[in-house]
Write a protein that holds these residues in place. Structure first.
Motif, PDB file in Angstrom:
ATOM      1  N   SER A   1       4.950   3.021   9.875  1.00  0.00           N
ATOM      2  CA  SER A   1       4.109   1.820   9.782  1.00  0.00           C
ATOM      3  C   SER A   1       4.095   1.110  11.138  1.00  0.00           C
ATOM      4  O   SER A   1       5.135   1.006  11.798  1.00  0.00           O
ATOM      5  CB  SER A   1       4.709   0.928   8.699  1.00  0.00           C
ATOM      6  N   ASN A   2       2.940   0.649  11.597  1.00  0.00           N
ATOM      7  CA  ASN A   2       2.803   0.048  12.931  1.00  0.00           C
ATOM      8  C   ASN A   2       2.124  -1.310  12.837  1.00  0.00           C
ATOM      9  O   ASN A   2       0.942  -1.391  12.486  1.00  0.00           O
ATOM     10  CB  ASN A   2       1.965   0.963  13.824  1.00  0.00           C
ATOM     11  N   ILE A   3       2.892  -2.370  13.150  1.00  0.00           N
ATOM     12  CA  ILE A   3       2.354  -3.733  13.021  1.00  0.00           C
ATOM     13  C   ILE A   3       2.144  -4.323  14.419  1.00  0.00           C
ATOM     14  O   ILE A   3       3.070  -4.294  15.248  1.00  0.00           O
ATOM     15  CB  ILE A   3       3.342  -4.608  12.215  1.00  0.00           C
ATOM     16  N   PRO A   4       0.942  -4.843  14.701  1.00  0.00           N
ATOM     17  CA  PRO A   4       0.725  -5.448  16.034  1.00  0.00           C
ATOM     18  C   PRO A   4       1.409  -6.823  16.124  1.00  0.00           C
ATOM     19  O   PRO A   4       1.413  -7.572  15.147  1.00  0.00           O
ATOM     20  CB  PRO A   4      -0.801  -5.601  16.091  1.00  0.00           C
ATOM     21  N   ILE A   5       1.999  -7.132  17.304  1.00  0.00           N
ATOM     22  CA  ILE A   5       2.575  -8.469  17.514  1.00  0.00           C
ATOM     23  C   ILE A   5       1.801  -9.100  18.669  1.00  0.00           C
ATOM     24  O   ILE A   5       1.725  -8.524  19.768  1.00  0.00           O
ATOM     25  CB  ILE A   5       4.078  -8.368  17.809  1.00  0.00           C
ATOM     26  N   LEU A   6       1.160 -10.232  18.378  1.00  0.00           N
ATOM     27  CA  LEU A   6       0.237 -10.826  19.347  1.00  0.00           C
ATOM     28  C   LEU A   6       0.958 -11.823  20.261  1.00  0.00           C
ATOM     29  O   LEU A   6       1.924 -12.469  19.831  1.00  0.00           O
ATOM     30  CB  LEU A   6      -0.891 -11.541  18.604  1.00  0.00           C
ATOM     31  N   ASP A   7       0.476 -11.935  21.527  1.00  0.00           N
ATOM     32  CA  ASP A   7       1.019 -12.955  22.427  1.00  0.00           C
ATOM     33  C   ASP A   7       0.171 -14.223  22.304  1.00  0.00           C
ATOM     34  O   ASP A   7      -0.719 -14.291  21.438  1.00  0.00           O
ATOM     35  CB  ASP A   7       1.091 -12.431  23.873  1.00  0.00           C
TER      36      ASP A   7
END
Ligand code: ADP
Length: 494
Positions: free
Chosen positions: A114-120
């Motif tokens: 599973s791949n979750i994006p983490i935003l800046d």
């Protein structure tokens, strides 16, 4: 104490939390590098690597690119997709082979990935949180189940067996392709339950299929042999066996089972039965006139003083009666085909019927002490002649398989909505291994004591068929050398 607010989690605590999380990697979006910024303990443990061998390294330095880059599931493509779309990407089953501890070759391993994006702060994807869960066990178990289902289907195909399943809530009917063969349809045809049922011979549909269906919902088992017409109007025989599945409220929800074509063996059986029926029928006529002549002779010789002639005529009469009973047995046997053995039901007192049968048996045999212990009146709705035949079979066997002068005791009692009739003798008894089989057609125990006792092994088979068609039960309790008790039970009522 570390102060925590929803907006600010201290870096140290975040790192500890991350490291304690399940198999996770925090990956920077510095493509093509994809450096690993943090890794959890669980991940290191399952990968068998120390933290320093992972943190700061490029993802593909540790893991070679997937062999098949064209595969949408390749890790590089997935990371790029997360960066491009800013959306989470899940791969339910991801194969990446690894070395098991101590092994020199890689073994297949499967992961849920599973791949979750983490935003800046600029809403750009700064990190990807990748979680790997080892699901090799589950995948292998599923493969093993599929493999065994495949083998089962192959075996079914080789033996010509079809599988079927019926959902009782919506009548949805599913089946294996073999079913089309059995019902004479070309491969690939779609047939409904109504179409399958319309191919069953109408008599068998009414007398066998519908009854079997109704009783299956109650007792859970489904078994019958019926005739079916193929679309080309040729007649075939099928045997179906099934079982009912219930939900937790004990309501039937599904029926499933198998079907085989038994046309060939059934034709042999029918030919054999037809022969038996024909031969028995032909034997009946000369026997009837022989009996009439013997009766005439008995009357004419009533005044004779020659004791030999007197007993010879009586004994001949007894032998003719025995032969007549055997021939009737064979005729009944041939009538056991579906639809042929019809029950003519009336309401009667079974105790009175037992008395009648005994009067007849006592005339035939004064060698035993036959006693009847009735308890009240027991009215049943059944075929009187056929039930009489069952009682007569059991009494004749009790006489046949026990010493002269011994007791034969009959009982008849009502119990829990049923009447139970029992016939007890003090005879040779039956071994446990034979007790299971004596109700089968043509089965006779091969005991020395029995060598000189004539019989064909059809009496108990016929009796059990008659009782079963009345929805009753028949069974035996016996001890070798001490005697036997045969029981049958039938539903009480009018
Ligand atoms: P048959 O008596 O003609 O052989 P049956 O079907 O009536 O056929 O009985 C099947 C077998 O069961 C008999 O051959 C015998 O071995 C056994 N059997 C039946 N009744 C008794 C009994 N009362 N005592 C001992 N054995 C019995």
């Amino acid at each position: 104490m570390i102060g925590i607010t929803p907006d600010s989690i201290p870096d140290d605590l975040f790192r500890v939390l991350f490291e304690k999380s399940p198999g996770s990697l925090l990956i920077k979006t510095d493509a093509p590098q994809f450096s690993i910024a943090a890794v959890s303990d669980a991940y290191l443990k399952s990968a068998g690597l120390p933290r320093e061998a992972v943190v700061g390294k490029g993802f593909f330095e540790i893991y070679q690119d997937d062999i098949d880059q064209s595969d949408d599931k390749a890790a590089r493509k997935i990371f790029s997709r997360v960066i491009r779309t800013g959306e989470k990407v899940d791969v339910p089953v991801y194969r990446y082979d690894i070395f098991e501890p101590g092994a020199s070759n890689k073994t297949p391993h499967y992961w849920s990935f599973s791949n979750i994006p983490i935003l800046d702060s600029r809403q750009q994807v700064a990190y990807i949180l990748s979680t790997f869960t080892d699901i090799t066990g589950e995948v292998k178990a599923k493969e093993a189940a599929q493999e065994s289902e495949h083998r089962l289907l192959l075996a079914a195909e080789a033996t010509g067996m079809a599988f079927w399943e019926l959902n009782l809530a919506d009548n949805a009917f599913s089946y294996s392709q073999q079913l089309l063969d059995i019902f004479g349809h070309p491969a690939g045809t779609n047939i409904t339950l109504a179409e399958v049922r319309s191919q069953v011979h109408p008599d068998d549909m009414e007398n066998i299929v519908m009854k079997a269906f109704e009783s299956a919902l109650i007792d859970g088992g489904y078994f019958y042999e019926v005739r079916v017409y193929w679309p080309d109007r040729s007649l075939h025989w099928i045997r179906t066996k099934g079982t009912v599945q219930y939900n937790k409220n004990k309501e039937p929800v599904r029926m499933l089972g198998t079907i085989v074509d038994i046309t060939e063996s059934k034709s042999d059986e029918i030919r054999k039965n037809d022969f038996i029926a024909m031969a028995s029928h032909e034997l009946k006529t000369p026997l009837t006139s022989l009996k009439a002549y013997l009766q005439l002779m008995e009357t004419k010789l009533s005044g004779t003083t020659d004791p030999f002639v007197k007993t010879a005529v009586v004994k001949s009469g007894n032998q003719v009666n025995k032969m007549t009973a055997l021939i009737h047995g064979f005729l009944d046997l041939s009538r056991l085909e579906p639809g042929k053995l019809k029950l003519i039901r009336t309401t009667f007192n079974i105790c009175a019927l037992i008395e009648e049968v005994l009067t007849e048996s006592k005339i035939l045999s004064n060698s035993h002490s036959i006693r009847f212990e009735p308890s009240g009146e027991c009215n049943i709705n059944a075929d009187r002649a056929k039930i009489g035949q069952v009682i007569s079979n059991l009494v004749n066997n009790a006489i046949k398989y026990s010493q002269k002068g011994s007791y034969v005791i009959l009982k008849c009692e009502a119990n829990d909505g049923n009447v139970i009739v029992s016939v007890t003798d003090e005879g040779i008894g039956i071994k446990p291994k034979d007790q299971e089989k004596i109700f089968q057609r043509f089965y006779r125990a091969e005991e020395d004591e029995q060598r000189n006792i004539s019989g064909f092994g059809i009496g108990l088979y016929l009796s059990s068929e008659i009782i079963q068609r009345h929805k009753g039960k028949i069974w035996v309790k016996s001890k070798e050398g001490e005697g036997s008790t045969f029981y049958f039970s039938l539903p009480l009522g009018s």
